[in-house]
Each structure stands twice: as structure tokens, then as C-alpha cells.
Scaffold this motif. Structure first.
Motif, PDB file in Angstrom:
ATOM      1  N   ASN A 219      50.924  84.764  63.143  1.00 52.48           N
ATOM      2  CA  ASN A 219      51.982  85.429  62.397  1.00 52.48           C
ATOM      3  C   ASN A 219      52.593  84.411  61.429  1.00 52.48           C
ATOM      4  N   ARG A 220      53.186  84.911  60.352  1.00 58.36           N
ATOM      5  CA  ARG A 220      53.795  84.043  59.327  1.00 58.36           C
ATOM      6  C   ARG A 220      52.771  83.033  58.794  1.00 58.36           C
ATOM      7  N   ALA A 221      51.534  83.506  58.624  1.00 52.64           N
ATOM      8  CA  ALA A 221      50.483  82.631  58.095  1.00 52.64           C
ATOM      9  C   ALA A 221      50.876  82.152  56.701  1.00 52.64           C
ATOM     10  N   GLY A 222      50.708  80.856  56.465  1.00 48.61           N
ATOM     11  CA  GLY A 222      51.091  80.275  55.182  1.00 48.61           C
ATOM     12  C   GLY A 222      52.311  79.385  55.325  1.00 48.61           C
ATOM     13  N   LEU A 223      53.045  79.594  56.434  1.00 48.16           N
ATOM     14  CA  LEU A 223      54.199  78.749  56.745  1.00 48.16           C
ATOM     15  C   LEU A 223      53.663  77.500  57.445  1.00 48.16           C
ATOM     16  N   GLY A 224      54.398  76.408  57.407  1.00 50.01           N
ATOM     17  CA  GLY A 224      54.103  75.297  58.313  1.00 50.01           C
ATOM     18  C   GLY A 224      52.832  74.525  58.029  1.00 50.01           C
ATOM     19  N   ASP A 225      52.051  74.299  59.087  1.00 45.54           N
ATOM     20  CA  ASP A 225      50.904  73.396  58.961  1.00 45.54           C
ATOM     21  C   ASP A 225      49.640  74.003  59.576  1.00 45.54           C
ATOM     22  N   GLU A 226      48.602  73.180  59.735  1.00 44.27           N
ATOM     23  CA  GLU A 226      47.276  73.666  60.118  1.00 44.27           C
ATOM     24  C   GLU A 226      46.967  73.462  61.604  1.00 44.27           C
ATOM     25  N   ARG A 227      47.917  72.901  62.376  1.00 48.46           N
ATOM     26  CA  ARG A 227      47.609  72.545  63.766  1.00 48.46           C
ATOM     27  C   ARG A 227      47.066  73.707  64.589  1.00 48.46           C
ATOM     28  N   VAL A 228      47.638  74.902  64.403  1.00 50.04           N
ATOM     29  CA  VAL A 228      47.221  76.067  65.185  1.00 50.04           C
ATOM     30  C   VAL A 228      45.731  76.349  64.964  1.00 50.04           C
ATOM     31  N   TYR A 229      45.278  76.203  63.721  1.00 51.77           N
ATOM     32  CA  TYR A 229      43.879  76.527  63.409  1.00 51.77           C
ATOM     33  C   TYR A 229      42.931  75.521  64.062  1.00 51.77           C
ATOM     34  N   GLY A 230      43.340  74.260  64.042  1.00 54.51           N
ATOM     35  CA  GLY A 230      42.534  73.222  64.680  1.00 54.51           C
ATOM     36  C   GLY A 230      42.402  73.467  66.171  1.00 54.51           C
ATOM     37  N   LEU A 231      43.503  73.860  66.779  1.00 51.71           N
ATOM     38  CA  LEU A 231      43.526  74.131  68.217  1.00 51.71           C
ATOM     39  C   LEU A 231      42.586  75.297  68.560  1.00 51.71           C
ATOM     40  N   CYS A 232      42.648  76.356  67.763  1.00 53.57           N
ATOM     41  CA  CYS A 232      41.795  77.535  68.005  1.00 53.57           C
ATOM     42  C   CYS A 232      40.319  77.146  67.869  1.00 53.57           C
ATOM     43  N   ALA A 233      40.016  76.351  66.865  1.00 53.86           N
ATOM     44  CA  ALA A 233      38.624  75.934  66.640  1.00 53.86           C
ATOM     45  C   ALA A 233      38.130  75.088  67.810  1.00 53.86           C
ATOM     46  N   ARG A 234      38.967  74.150  68.256  1.00 53.34           N
ATOM     47  CA  ARG A 234      38.575  73.269  69.359  1.00 53.34           C
ATOM     48  C   ARG A 234      38.297  74.024  70.642  1.00 53.34           C
ATOM     49  N   HIS A 235      39.047  75.087  70.897  1.00 56.26           N
ATOM     50  CA  HIS A 235      38.915  75.778  72.180  1.00 56.26           C
ATOM     51  C   HIS A 235      38.196  77.114  72.065  1.00 56.26           C
TER      52      HIS A 235
END
Lengths: 293, 305
Positions: A219-235
Motif C-alpha cells: 500500500n502507498r507504493a511510491g512512498l518511502g524506500d525499496e526495503r519491502v521489495y528486497g525482503l519479498c524477493a529474498r523470501h
């Protein structure tokens, strides 16, 4: 098919996503609010409430005539809810977890079931969407026993096999785990911020032992940073949808509007998400044919 | 020792970002993160851990398969649906409440009852002051007991350092960990947002503060998202005699500061930070009004802790 909408961090949009999915769901569905401490789903779905029932926890009541002060109850109680001081037997109803151990071990049958009010369960209809919620009594500490009673009523409401959307409480401790226990799939709603990523990782760790398929809504994609995407990719967590960070969406939310109903673009986003949630749950059990095609 | 706890009912209203800002503005304080379930304050404070201690609380039942004769008594008596009968029976640790009933009634004495290591708690140093915090292991319980322990540690630490204030970031909701955070505190700072859900959950946490007789003040975050709803919240505060401590605008700088790992007042000393300084000064006025000049530290100890 039962999907739980959960998150580690609060305020990421669980309720908003649940309400939007319920609004566009193609087949018969019950939306249930298991965030009994701060229930909000009714604010978006505006259901017509058809019934209410108080929920109680069974707590001990001691018959002092029969009690021989043997202390077996106080010794087994793990929650310091009953104690014997000389001739006095004290029960602390608000500490009781309702396990029944004191009653089971009492040699003189001096303990009978009393009750403490946990809160209220209510149910009804929002359009053709079935609605169910629990509301914890203010001052009551324990939400899981109330949640379990809501789930028992849910099982009765969905005996015909209709789908379920569960709005779970935030966090990753006992209430959150209790909420997702019965689901076929878990949708984790997060936001692309350091807090969102950290709490998403906690949620992933808390729910992984349940062995259920999980996916992420950013949610609120475009806000903040990329950490969430890295986490999803890793797991290997699939990203099921991204809800863009737009002030118009935040303002619609602040008026209590269901996001999927605010425009064709938003509706398409949630229809696509519904299909993906259903396919995620299919990894555990088959969905009705042709749904969300 | 005055204790301020930041609460909201609804999650995601900005408790942690605001706690960090107040930690930056406060002096002679101990910081405490009471959201032991999903703690985030350390992401802004970058703590250097001075000590780490295991939090062991409660027990879980565990079948010894070699001794279990499959009689099914455990499954019969468990009120939490945690036991699946069989030979051997199986106990689901996620459903086990730790009540010891099956352990006591098992005729074969085949059920062990080990203590549970639910998480760890830490004493840390940060650039904004000493921090008492914890991490409950994901999926664990007993968060209320861990919260009580952190508050006790924070009070001891403050007394040792001669600090005058405890500033705590609280958990969302109104249940067990919130009650444990709130009872006996001197002031609750309630952070809300101008949405119907923000107001609904604020009402519940205000009622809880009343229940525990803790004075409360309200902060409306992101207030410009819906000025009419912000007015409705202000009217609610006036009707309940609650101090409205201020309005904060929706500002992307709060997220930018979070990404940088900084309190908003450190990241950008103007704008929002100026409003926050005014709010913090009102908070201090409230606190001295509610605790009085000669606070007896004993009044902060509540029977529920």
C-alpha cells in the motif's frame, strides 16, 4: 476459500483492503472483523446488523461451604487467578484464562462455572456480503478467547462453503496468529517504509510455521524506500498488488469510502487482487470454478 | 517518576515517529518501547545494546511420545483445541495456553511442561537517550508481562541515572499489552488521524484511559487530510474535557526522516518540528498539572503492575 488480511505494522491498510475485496467479490462471501480491540470494518461496509450476542469467558466461582481450603486450585492455576490465604479464597476473574483447570482438580467440587463478559459479537449483511464482527469490552485484556468465539460463529455461518475474508488485528503475537489460523491463504498488507519492512519480516516469521501460502499487498507504493521489495524477493513472497501512494486515495479513506468503489482504475486493481488471492489459496485448496477469471 | 505513554487505538497513526521526536526534544529522560510485538522505535534510534536478557514467561505442554499410551485424556480436557488425540497425541504449541491441565491429568505422566523463552529485552544507549526495549519472538504470547517488566526496568534505570521522565511508545489496540502500558502512567498522549476509524478507535482508548484514571491529551496527526473530520475529533475532545494538544499536517518529510533513520525534529528543524516543539511544551505543562510539583514516586506504582 478463506483469506486472512494481516500485517505486522498497524495502519497499513488491512481493513481498507478487506472492505474493497468484499465489495467486488464475485461469489458468496462473509467478511469478518477479527480486530476485536479496534474493529473498523463496519465503518466501511456499513452493514445492517441483524443480531448481537454478548460473549463470555467461563471463570471459577467458589462455594466456600464445600471448599476445604486444600489449595489444589491455587497450585494448578498458571495465571494467578485464584489464591487461598488462610481461610480466605480469592478469585481474580480478570486474570482467568478460562482453562477450567481449577474446577477439574478440585476434590470437593466446590468450583462451579461463573462468567466474565469479554465483549460482543454482532452479525448482519452489507448488500449481499455476510458480515460478522467481535468487539472487545473496554477494560478487557484478552482478545483471543473472544476471537475464538467469533470464529465458532463464522464456522456456522459458512457451513454452506462460502468464501471468507478475515480482517486480522495488527502485530505478530497471539491475537494475530489466532486470526489467521483458520485461513487458506494470508495476505500481508504493508507499506514501503522501514517500519513497514521490519514488521512485514516479523509477520512472515510468525506465520511461516503455519505452512500457509502468503502474498504481499504494498500500500502507498511510491512512498518511502525499496526495503519491502528486497525482503519479498529474498523470501519468495509474491507481490499481489500495489496500491499507489496518492493523496486522493488517502482523502477518500478519510471519508470512510471503500477504495475499490472510488473509480474504475481502483476497481480493476482490486478485481485483479481478488483473482490472485484466490489462486494463492488454491495452492492449499481448490476454488470454485471460473471465479475471478 | 512521571511516565508518559503514547497510544492510539488504531495502528499507523504515527505513535513511533512522534515518540522519537519527543525523545529528541525531552531532557533527562529514559525512552521505552512498549510495542514489544512489532517494535519500530529502534529503527529511528539506532541503539547500541548494553545488555540483552532472555524473557522467560509461562510454560507450554509437550508430549513425550515414548510415554504416551494414546488414551486421549489430554485432548478431552483441553479447552483450547490444542491437542489432537492419537498415539502419540500431538500438542499444537501455537494453540497451547500453558494451563497445565493436561499435564496434571495425564495418567501416563507423559506430558512435559517446560518454561517458554518468549523473547529478549535490552538496555541500550542511543543518541536521544537511554532506551529500554524488547523483541517478543514472532507468534509468542505474554506481551503484557513483558511490557510490565520493561516499565519496571525503565523506572529503575531512571532512578539510577537520576533522570526525571519516562517516555514510552505504546502498542496499538486496547487489549492486554495496552492495559499493561497504561495502568499507573501519568499521562497518555493519544495520537489520532482525521478518519472515521481514527475517531472510532480514539473513543475506545479514551474510555480505557478513563477506566484506569490516566489523564489523556490528544494529538491530531495528518489533520489536513480531512479538516471536517479533524473538527469532529476536536469537538469530541471538547465534549469529553480532553486536552487537544495540537494538529500536525500530513507531511512526506515524516517518511523521509524514517528512511534516514532520524527523528523528524532532527531531520528538519523547521516546519513540522516547530509545531512539535510547541506541542511538547504543552505536554510538559499537562504533565506538571497532572503530577504536581512534589510527585511521590510511589503513586506511579499500580497494583496491576
Amino acid at each position: 476459500m478463506k483469506a486472512a488480511i494481516a500485517s505486522g505494522k498497524g495502519g497499513t491498510g488491512k481493513t481498507s483492503v478487506t472492505a474493497s475485496l468484499a465489495a467486488i467479490w464475485d461469489s458468496p462471501v462473509v467478511a469478518v472483523d477479527l480486530d476485536v480491540e479496534a474493529p473498523n470494518l463496519h465503518i466501511f461496509l456499513q452493514p445492517r446488523i441483524e443480531g448481537r450476542a454478548p460473549a463470555y469467558l467461563v471463570v471459577p466461582e467458589v462455594d466456600l461451604q464445600r471448599c476445604n481450603r486444600c489449595r489444589a486450585c491455587a497450585e494448578i492455576c498458571q495465571f494467578k487467578a485464584i489464591s487461598v490465604l488462610g481461610d480466605v479464597v480469592l478469585t481474580f476473574a480478570e486474570m482467568c484464562h478460562g482453562c477450567g483447570a481449577c474446577q477439574a482438580v478440585c476434590p470437593t467440587q466446590a468450583i462451579s462455572p461463573g462468567r466474565r463478559e469479554l465483549g460482543e459479537i454482532s452479525w448482519g449483511l452489507a448488500g449481499d456480503v455476510g458480515f460478522l464482527m467481535g468487539r472487545l469490552r473496554v477494560g478487557e485484556a484478552m482478545s483471543p478467547p473472544l476471537m475464538r468465539q467469533v470464529q465458532a460463529r463464522l464456522a456456522a455461518m459458512t457451513a454452506d462453503g462460502r468464501d471468507v475474508l478475515i480482517d486480522a488485528p495488527p502485530g505478530v503475537s497471539c491475537p494475530a496468529v489466532t486470526a489467521v489460523m483458520a485461513a487458506d491463504a494470508i495476505v500481508l498488507v504493508t507499506e514501503p517504509t522501514p517500519f513497514g519492512a521490519y514488521d512485514l519480516d516479523l509477520a512472515r516469521q510468525a506465520f511461516a510455521p503455519l505452512g500457509k501460502p502468503m502474498g504481499v499487498v504494498v500500500n502507498r507504493a511510491g512512498l518511502g524506500d525499496e526495503r519491502v521489495y528486497g525482503l519479498c524477493a529474498r523470501h519468495g513472497l509474491p507481490i499481489l498488488a500495489e496500491i499507489p501512494y496518492e493523496r486522493a486515495i488517502a482523502e477518500a479513506y478519510s471519508r470512510g469510502e471503500v477504495i475499490a468503489r472510488t473509480g474504475p482504475r481502483q476497481e480493476a486493481l482490486f478485481r485483479n487482487l481478488a483473482g490472485r488471492v484466490c489462486r494463492l489459496a488454491e495452492q492449499r485448496m481448490p476454488c470454485a470454478e471460473g471465479r475471478h477469471a | 517518576m512521571p511516565e508518559i505513554v503514547v497510544l492510539s487505538g488504531k495502528g499507523g497513526t504515527g505513535k513511533t515517529s512522534l515518540t522519537a521526536a519527543f525523545a529528541h526534544l525531552a531532557q533527562d529522560h529514559v525512552i521505552c518501547d512498549l510495542d514489544v510485538d512489532a517494535p519500530d522505535l529502534h529503527l529511528l534510534l539506532a541503539p547500541r545494546r548494553l545488555s540483552s536478557t532472555a524473557f522467560v514467561s509461562g510454560h507450554k505442554a509437550r508430549i513425550d511420545p515414548a510415554r504416551c499410551d494414546g488414551c486421549g485424556r489430554c485432548a478431552q480436557v483441553c479447552r483450547f483445541g490444542a491437542v489432537t488425540a492419537g498415539s502419540p497425541a500431538v500438542i499444537d504449541p501455537l494453540r497451547c495456553e500453558g494451563c497445565k491441565l493436561c499435564v496434571t491429568l495425564c495418567p501416563a505422566e507423559a506430558i512435559e511442561f517446560p518454561a517458554t523463552h518468549c523473547g529478549d529485552w535490552y538496555l541500550s544507549e542511543t543518541r536521544l537517550g537511554p532506551l529500554v526495549h524488547a523483541q517478543l519472538f514472532p507468534g509468542e504470547e505474554n506481551s503484557g508481562r513483558l511490557v510490565a517488566l520493561l516499565r519496571q526496568q525503565a523506572r529503575q534505570l531512571a532512578a539510577r541515572l537520576g533522570h526525571r521522565l519516562i517516555l514510552a511508545d505504546g502498542p496499538p489496540g486496547i487489549g492486554c499489552p495496552v492495559i499493561s502500558s497504561l495502568s499507573g502512567a501519568d499521562l497518555a498522549l493519544l495520537v489520532t488521524e482525521p478518519t472515521p476509524t481514527g475517531l472510532h478507535d480514539l473513543e475506545r482508548v479514551v474510555e480505557l484511559c478513563g477506566h484506569f484514571r490516566v489523564p489523556a491529551g490528544v494529538l491530531i496527526n495528518k489533520s489536513d487530510l480531512n479538516p471536517r473530520q479533524a473538527d469532529a475529533i476536536a469537538a469530541f475532545c471538547a465534549a469529553r474535557g480532553l486536552a487537544l494538544l495540537g494538529h500536525l499536517p500530513h507531511d512526506p518529510a515524516v517518511t523521509e526522516a524514517m528512511v534516514q533513520g532520524l527523528a523528524i525534529t532532527e531531520y528538519r528543524p523547521d516546519g513540522l518540528a516547530q509545531t512539535l516543539r510547541e506541542i511538547w511544551s504543552r505536554v510538559q505543562d499537562r504533565l506538571s498539572a497532572s503530577t504536581g510539583p512534589q510527585t511521590n514516586p510511589m503513586t506511579a506504582i499500580h497494583p496491576l503492575n
